[in-house]
Design an enzyme around this catalytic site. Structure first.
Site, short mmCIF file in Angstrom:
data_model
loop_
_atom_site.label_atom_id
_atom_site.label_comp_id
_atom_site.label_asym_id
_atom_site.label_seq_id
_atom_site.Cartn_x
_atom_site.Cartn_y
_atom_site.Cartn_z
N SER A 198 -51.30 -72.30 32.52
CA SER A 198 -50.44 -73.44 32.85
C SER A 198 -51.15 -74.76 32.50
O SER A 198 -51.53 -74.95 31.35
CB SER A 198 -50.05 -73.37 34.33
OG SER A 198 -49.01 -74.26 34.63
N ASP A 285 -40.16 -67.56 32.83
CA ASP A 285 -41.02 -68.58 33.43
C ASP A 285 -40.18 -69.80 33.80
O ASP A 285 -39.62 -70.45 32.93
CB ASP A 285 -42.11 -68.98 32.43
CG ASP A 285 -43.20 -69.86 33.04
OD1 ASP A 285 -42.89 -70.64 33.96
OD2 ASP A 285 -44.35 -69.76 32.60
N HIS A 324 -43.91 -67.29 36.31
CA HIS A 324 -44.95 -68.22 35.85
C HIS A 324 -46.38 -67.72 36.08
O HIS A 324 -47.29 -68.11 35.37
CB HIS A 324 -44.77 -69.57 36.54
CG HIS A 324 -45.73 -70.63 36.09
ND1 HIS A 324 -45.82 -71.04 34.77
CD2 HIS A 324 -46.67 -71.35 36.77
CE1 HIS A 324 -46.75 -71.98 34.67
NE2 HIS A 324 -47.28 -72.18 35.85
#
Length: 350
Positions: A198, A285, A324
């Protein structure tokens, strides 16, 4: 005939409905006022955007002692503190391969540092925003990687967890560089891989670009749930939905990010990286849209800097529900890593 008069009950009901409508209208006006005021507040105080990107003030889980990784089930992990710069101290966890679980019991920091030079490869893990190095999904990934025979070194950037300092993109990148150099000074000829997740993918590409420019690249780079750059990610983030069509969205919300010195330009960095690259992204995601990871791959794959290295994109179908931060659950992950990291010969895989 005498005119009819409304009964007291009807009058009372009418007054009640008028009062309810007045209160509802007042609430709606307040919500509308707040909706309009927030963009101006962010424009006037760009530091707010920086805090929303870093979310370092969100510490979850809340009640863990980062000095005791064993409380999170990491009983073959040592907690260190390193000092990248004056007035900056960062907390580090080093998890050894699971096969050394028994040997690691009761050992001190010196033992953990010494075993970095043994025959097991090392992964430097750079986490995303919010939380700490002790976040649940992060801990579960360390366990998976440890079970596969990797050392895992991770840390909290300055301003996160129990690390001291003020968050900034430059500072986060420098912290990562310091930890990488610390590992390389102890790891001998062992491969060192960098894994970013991320927001950590932005730190990872900043770091690897710098390492490649000084001709000390890592052995491979793994990007999990990456974006192209922070402006595109902010525009795609679910929090931006209610403002995406607000007049002047870029000026109000995206320009303050740039003016705060925050770029995390993965799309630009990959053009200057010369090591093998693996991108992992789940189709479902909800935080970093899948199409941004695919777009980054499409930028990296034809880049001249990767002409002698593998570049691979692995999608995870939405039916799997990895979203995610749950790619670590994939039973295919050990095979993916073994095939990608286990081959040293050049040759791009698309």
């Amino acid at each position: 005939m005498t005119p009819r008069t409304a009964s007291p009950a009807l009058l009372q009901d009418g007054c009640r409905r008028k009062g309810l409508w007045f209160r509802l209208r007042k609430i709606l006006l307040c919500v509308l006022g707040l909706y309009v005021a927030i963009p101006f507040l962010i424009k006037l105080c760009p530091g707010i955007q920086a805090k929303l990107i870093f979310l370092n003030f969100v510490r979850v889980p809340y009640f863990i002692d980062l000095k005791k990784p064993q409380d999170q089930g990491l009983n073959h992990t040592c907690n260190y503190y390193l000092q990248p710069e004056e007035d900056v101290t960062i907390g580090v966890w080093h998890t050894v391969p699971a096969v050394w679980w028994k040997d690691a019991q009761g050992k001190d920091q010196m033992w953990y540092e010494d075993v970095l030079a043994t025959s097991h490869p090392i992964i430097l893990y750079l986490h995303g925003n919010a939380g700490t190095r002790g976040g649940d999904h992060r801990v579960e990934l360390y366990k998976v990687l440890s079970s596969l025979g990797y050392h895992v070194v991770t840390f909290d950037y300055r301003g996160w967890g129990d690390s001291v300092g003020t968050p900034s993109e430059r500072g986060m990148t420098y912290d990562a560089l310091h930890v990488f150099d610390w590992i390389k000074a102890r790891s001998g000829d062992n491969p060192v891989y960098i894994w970013g997740h991320s927001l950590g993918t932005g730190v990872a590409t900043n770091l690897v670009r710098r390492l490649c420019e000084r001709e000390t690249p890592p052995d491979a780079l793994i990007l999990e749930s990456p974006f192209t750059n922070i402006r595109e990610e902010a525009k795609s983030h679910p929090f931006s939905v209610i403002y995406r069509y607000f007049p002047g969205f870029d000026w109000f919300f995206l320009d303050p990010i740039t003016s705060s010195g925050i770029k995390f330009a993965n799309d630009e960095n990959v053009k200057h990286i010369s090591c093998s690259l693996l991108i992992l992204h789940a189709e479902d995601d909800p935080v970093v849209p899948f199409q941004l990871g695919r777009k980054l791959y499409n930028i990296a794959a034809p880049s001249r800097s990767f002409r002698d290295f593998k570049v691979q994109f692995i999608p995870f179908h939405s039916d799997l529900g990895y979203r995610h931060k749950y790619i670590y659950k994939s039973p295919e992950l050990p095979r993916i890593l073994r095939e990608f990291l286990g081959k040293s010969e050049p040759g791009r895989q698309h």
